[in-house]
Design a protein around this motif. Structure first.
Motif, PDB file in Angstrom:
ATOM      1  N   ALA A   1       0.861  -1.181   0.000  1.00 20.06           N
ATOM      2  CA  ALA A   1       0.000   0.000   0.000  1.00 20.06           C
ATOM      3  C   ALA A   1       0.897   1.231   0.000  1.00 20.06           C
ATOM      4  N   ARG A   2       0.574   2.172  -0.883  1.00 15.80           N
ATOM      5  CA  ARG A   2       1.396   3.372  -0.992  1.00 15.80           C
ATOM      6  C   ARG A   2       0.499   4.581  -1.228  1.00 15.80           C
ATOM      7  N   ALA A   3       0.790   5.660  -0.530  1.00 21.45           N
ATOM      8  CA  ALA A   3       0.102   6.929  -0.733  1.00 21.45           C
ATOM      9  C   ALA A   3       1.145   8.031  -0.800  1.00 21.45           C
ATOM     10  N   SER A   4       1.042   8.898  -1.783  1.00 24.36           N
ATOM     11  CA  SER A   4       1.988  10.003  -1.934  1.00 24.36           C
ATOM     12  C   SER A   4       1.225  11.282  -2.234  1.00 24.36           C
ATOM     13  N   TYR A   5       1.801  12.406  -1.828  1.00 24.10           N
ATOM     14  CA  TYR A   5       1.167  13.699  -2.065  1.00 24.10           C
ATOM     15  C   TYR A   5       2.254  14.749  -2.262  1.00 24.10           C
ATOM     16  N   ALA A   6       2.123  15.527  -3.339  1.00 16.26           N
ATOM     17  CA  ALA A   6       3.075  16.582  -3.639  1.00 16.26           C
ATOM     18  C   ALA A   6       2.680  17.847  -2.892  1.00 16.26           C
ATOM     19  N   LEU A   7       3.445  18.191  -1.855  1.00 15.13           N
ATOM     20  CA  LEU A   7       3.155  19.397  -1.090  1.00 15.13           C
ATOM     21  C   LEU A   7       3.390  20.639  -1.940  1.00 15.13           C
ATOM     22  N   THR A   8       4.473  20.640  -2.693  1.00 16.20           N
ATOM     23  CA  THR A   8       4.793  21.703  -3.642  1.00 16.20           C
ATOM     24  C   THR A   8       5.356  21.039  -4.889  1.00 16.20           C
ATOM     25  N   ASN A   9       5.815  21.832  -5.816  1.00 19.55           N
ATOM     26  CA  ASN A   9       6.431  21.272  -7.015  1.00 19.55           C
ATOM     27  C   ASN A   9       7.763  20.595  -6.710  1.00 19.55           C
ATOM     28  N   ARG A  10       8.318  20.839  -5.524  1.00 25.40           N
ATOM     29  CA  ARG A  10       9.609  20.258  -5.165  1.00 25.40           C
ATOM     30  C   ARG A  10       9.548  19.304  -3.976  1.00 25.40           C
ATOM     31  N   ASP A  11       8.439  19.270  -3.256  1.00 30.31           N
ATOM     32  CA  ASP A  11       8.372  18.500  -2.018  1.00 30.31           C
ATOM     33  C   ASP A  11       7.243  17.476  -2.090  1.00 30.31           C
ATOM     34  N   THR A  12       7.570  16.231  -1.721  1.00 26.22           N
ATOM     35  CA  THR A  12       6.599  15.140  -1.772  1.00 26.22           C
ATOM     36  C   THR A  12       6.702  14.303  -0.514  1.00 26.22           C
ATOM     37  N   LEU A  13       5.545  13.935   0.036  1.00 26.65           N
ATOM     38  CA  LEU A  13       5.465  13.005   1.157  1.00 26.65           C
ATOM     39  C   LEU A  13       4.919  11.669   0.657  1.00 26.65           C
ATOM     40  N   THR A  14       5.514  10.571   1.118  1.00 21.51           N
ATOM     41  CA  THR A  14       5.084   9.231   0.700  1.00 21.51           C
ATOM     42  C   THR A  14       5.085   8.310   1.909  1.00 21.51           C
ATOM     43  N   ILE A  15       4.051   7.495   2.017  1.00 27.05           N
ATOM     44  CA  ILE A  15       4.022   6.422   3.010  1.00 27.05           C
ATOM     45  C   ILE A  15       3.845   5.120   2.247  1.00 27.05           C
ATOM     46  N   PHE A  16       4.699   4.163   2.553  1.00 25.47           N
ATOM     47  CA  PHE A  16       4.748   2.898   1.819  1.00 25.47           C
ATOM     48  C   PHE A  16       4.779   1.768   2.830  1.00 25.47           C
ATOM     49  N   ALA A  17       3.770   0.902   2.780  1.00 26.35           N
ATOM     50  CA  ALA A  17       3.689  -0.249   3.676  1.00 26.35           C
ATOM     51  C   ALA A  17       3.618  -1.524   2.837  1.00 26.35           C
ATOM     52  N   PHE A  18       4.374  -2.540   3.246  1.00 28.50           N
ATOM     53  CA  PHE A  18       4.319  -3.812   2.534  1.00 28.50           C
ATOM     54  C   PHE A  18       4.785  -4.925   3.458  1.00 28.50           C
TER      55      PHE A  18
END
Length: 791
Positions: A312-329
């Motif tokens: 399971a993975r969820a990612s979100y681009a906070l800005t054009n340069r910054d991204t948060l991702t959570i990855f569970a497996f």
């Protein structure tokens, strides 16, 4: 070894001595390559429906296409693209006033021709040309292609017979890799045992890549973008393993809804990904459930086998340069047996073996300028393996809990210089539990002597610089430093059977420094010289990787490997690439129970050979001839000629005499020749067929004394060679513009060959000679019939 190292440094410095100075300023922006003319591709004959193909092109400084690799798409559309792409011409990419080599991704849309008119003499409509769009550009000028690295994409591996669509199973077909037994996912890499190979997914260390026995990979293949394999001297970012490195990387978040699914005889799985917030975010879920026990029950009704995994993975681009991702497996494997109580006659299921792991990775990514990137990540992990209580001896379940922090940074300091650096700290807590979750003491389970409860903290940092001192030379120099600390918990004085069992100091701390150096030297326009040298360290390990288990004794004595290789790479016509490498690996303090124990039963907890260390050496020649497996007609040839030896204190056991003799012997799984030939062909009308032929020589036979007892000294003879044939046949139907459905038949070892793995001798009578016969396993064969699709 030191002389070879310094000679190598001198050679590289001499070849690169006339190069330009390093750039001191930030690099100018990259101007991507541009098509010179409006190119078109005709709709393939016999094809149906709409299709989209994404191809990655390498464009040289003259604007010519030197390589084309399919990123996504299906035959015959992929064949049409690959047949046309080499003729395209571009305005080359530019950085400032300099033409540079670059990679560019092109998106090609195919649409079927309009239906023919009903008039008998109506002309046949022209097939509409494909629409070509540029998707993204990636500069490769200044990016070193590390010597010794073999990269293959997830889509490429799906075409390899016997891999069952799993990118990680490609490892079996690579040079330098020697299987323990055909079909089992445990390999010696240049003489290093399976437990010395490191497995990574997106930089996250995991204990295993495959499900139990003959199962598929623990990560859904639709999630894998590409896989890198290093058989020796990997970049400095990879440490704490003295063997090979297999690193998988997941696909970047998608901007459109898509998914995959499959149903086979032994398992079913699926993956779906959807964007949200206008494409700024993406959510992905995937998983697989295996039920091989349904087939196994036809042969052994008392055996139960199952496995599952999830991602399971969820990612979100906070800005054009910054991204948060959570990855569970994670994954789980179970092997059980139905037993009947001899008194009550009641049947119950007994757990013979269970293993699994879970990972949760929270990461923050930041883009630096036009070419750099920074990552901060927190990883939580849980591993477990074990069995039920057997008789009067408690085997126990190994448990490992992990918390890790890591940071990685990479940036291009100039057109000829790239820097990578990082650091991490990992805390591991491990112990041995009974089935009720209680910690086992040495008095309850003698196995806790080998796997004592402990806290391990490992700190590490690395840095390397890839630079181009001249147009002919690319050089990477790196350094890695690690501090390994370990502290055992609750250490009583251990006396069992009136004997004391020393297990070393309760707390240890050891420092390891690992230098790495690699080079590529362009000798001629299509001929490149490759060289690499590195030193790696690793704590003691089990023979094969087992989740949650690690040897406790002598953690202050690290395994050490000195790894050196040299070779040539030749670009051939028709996009074939030929590579030849010679290698020499020297191992110190190696954990290899096959050499230190020989025929002594490994299940004997009181056996000192399990923690005894050995010295080892491996040398040989590796050949690889490959063409991308996504081509209409493709080929792959891999051959390894090698010798692997051990220098161990051998314990003779024929007459129960304990005699230690230092001697250099062949490694138990030394195989002189390993050969593989792979071919695949697009038959047209969406049919594709592939075949793999694998052959390797037998390993050394054990030596027997006059009484018929096996010793741990090898004999001069070997087991017979073994070969197997794998097949793959696929028929695909297109549905709409992007969806497809396919019928796939795939078989591993369709010839049902058996492999000799041991030999048994016995004396029928004192006055008769002993009789011996080979023990064979198998046939290890996997039939896979299923339906799969995507949208």
């Amino acid at each position: 070894m030191k002389r070879l190292y310094f000679l190598f440094l001198f050679l590289v410095a001499w070849l690169g001595g006339t190069g330009p100075a390093w750039a001191q300023n930030a690099p100018p922006p990259l101007v991507p390559p541009r098509l010179l003319t409006e190119e078109t591709i005709a709709y393939p004959q016999g094809a149906q429906g709409d299709a989209i193909v994404v191809v990655e092109l390498t464009v040289d400084t003259g604007g010519a296409v030197t390589q084309a690799i399919i990123v996504s798409g299906e035959p015959p559309f992929t064949s049409a693209v690959l047949g046309r792409a080499p003729a395209w011409r571009f305005v080359p990419a530019r950085r400032g006033d300099v033409d540079v080599r670059a990679r560019v991704r092109m998106r090609i849309e195919f649409h079927p021709p309009p239906p023919a008119q009903n008039a008998p003499n109506a002309p046949t409509p022209n097939r509409p040309p494909a629409r070509i769009e540029r998707e993204e550009e990636v500069s490769v000028r200044g990016r070193l292609q590390e010597p010794g690295k073999i990269t293959f994409t997830g889509g490429e591996v799906r075409q390899m017979p016997g891999a069952f669509g799993d990118a990680f199973r490609m490892m079996e077909a690579l040079p330098g890799v020697t299987p323990i037994v055909s079909g089992l996912p445990f390999f010696y890499v240049r003489g290093a045992p399976p437990g010395n190979t490191g497995y990574y997914v997106d930089g996250i260390r995991i204990p295993l890549l495959y499900h139990f026995a003959l199962g598929p990979g623990v990560i859904h293949p639709g999630l894998i973008d590409h896989v890198d394999f290093f058989s020796g001297a990997p970049p400095a970012q990879y440490g704490r393993f003295s063997g090979g490195i297999l690193a998988g990387y997941t696909r970047p978040p998608a901007t459109d809804l898509h998914g995959e699914w499959n149903v086979r005889l032994v398992d079913s799985g699926g993956m779906v990904e959807a964007p949200f917030a206008g494409g700024r975010g993406s959510v992905l879920v995937a998983g697989r459930y295996g039920y091989p026990g349904l087939l196994a029950s036809l042969i052994s009704p008392e055996v139960t086998v199952s496995y599952w995994d999830y991602q399971a993975r969820a990612s979100y681009a906070l800005t054009n340069r910054d991204t948060l991702t959570i990855f569970a497996f994670g994954s789980s494997d179970y092997l059980g047996s139905i037993k009947e109580d001899y008194q009550t006659k009641e049947k119950r299921e007994e757990q013979l073996f269970k293993t699994g792991f879970h990972r949760l990775d929270l990461r923050y990514d930041h883009r630096l300028g036009t070419s750099g990137k920074l990552r901060l990540a927190l990883t939580l992990g849980a591993d477990e393996s074990g069995a039920d209580i057997q008789g009067d001896s408690k085997v126990g379940n190994g448990r490992l809990r992990t918390v890790g922090l890591r940071t990685e940074i990479e940036d291009q300091l100039g057109p000829n210089v790239r820097v990578r650096a990082g650091a991490d700290v990992v805390w591991d807590y491990s112990d041995l539990l009974d089935p009720d979750g209680n910690r086992l003491s040495p008095e309850e389970s003698p196995y806790s002597i080998l796997y004592a409860p402990r806290h391990d903290v490992t700190l590490g940092a690395y840095a390397d610089v890839a630079w181009r001192p001249s147009r002919r030379v690319e050089l990477t120099t790196g350094l890695r430093a690690d501090v390994f600390t370990s502290r055992r918990i609750d250490q009583p004085v251990i006396h069992i059977l009136d004997r004391e069992h020393p297990i070393g100091a309760p707390a240890t701390a050891t420092v390891a420094v690992d230098p790495r150096i690699a080079a590529r030297v362009l000798l001629m326009p299509k001929l490149t010289y490759l060289a690499a040298f590195g030193i790696t360290h690793q704590p003691p390990s089990t023979l094969i990787p087992i989740a949650g288990l690690g040897l406790t004794e002598r953690r202050d004595h690290l395994q050490t490997a000195f790894q050196a290789s040299q070779g040539l790479e030749l670009a051939l016509p028709l996009d074939f690439t030929a590579t030849a490498n010679v290698f020499l690996h020297e191992y110190r303090n190696l954990s290899d129970a096959t050499a230190s124990c020989g025929e002594i039963p490994l299940g004997d907890w009181d056996n000192p050979c399990l923690t005894r260390r050995v010295r080892g050496r491996a040398f040989g020649l590796e050949l690889l001839l490959r063409r991308p497996l996504t081509r209409r007609l493709t080929g792959w040839l891999s051959y390894t000629l090698s010798r692997s030896t051990r220098e161990a204190l051998l314990v003779g056991t024929g007459t129960n005499a304990q005699v230690e003799v230092p001697q250099r012997i062949p490694a138990e799984f030394d195989r002189t020749h390993v050969f593989q030939l792979i071919g695949a062909y697009d038959l047209g009308r969406n049919w594709r067929a592939g075949l793999r032929f694998m052959w390797y020589s037998g390993r050394p036979r054990p030596r027997f004394d006059d009484n018929g007892y096996a010793s741990n000294l090898p004999s001069d003879t070997r087991f017979p060679p073994y070969y197997r044939i794998d097949l793959r046949l696929e028929k695909t139907w297109r549905i709409g513009r992007t969806a497809r459905i396919a019928f796939v038949f795939e078989g591993l070892n369709v010839t049902l060959n058996k492999e000799a793995i041991n030999i048994k001798c016995k004396l029928d009578a004192p006055d008769r000679p002993r009789t011996c016969e080979e023990e064979k396993v198998g046939p290890v064969a996997i039939p896979s019939i299923g339906v799969e699709g995507s949208f």
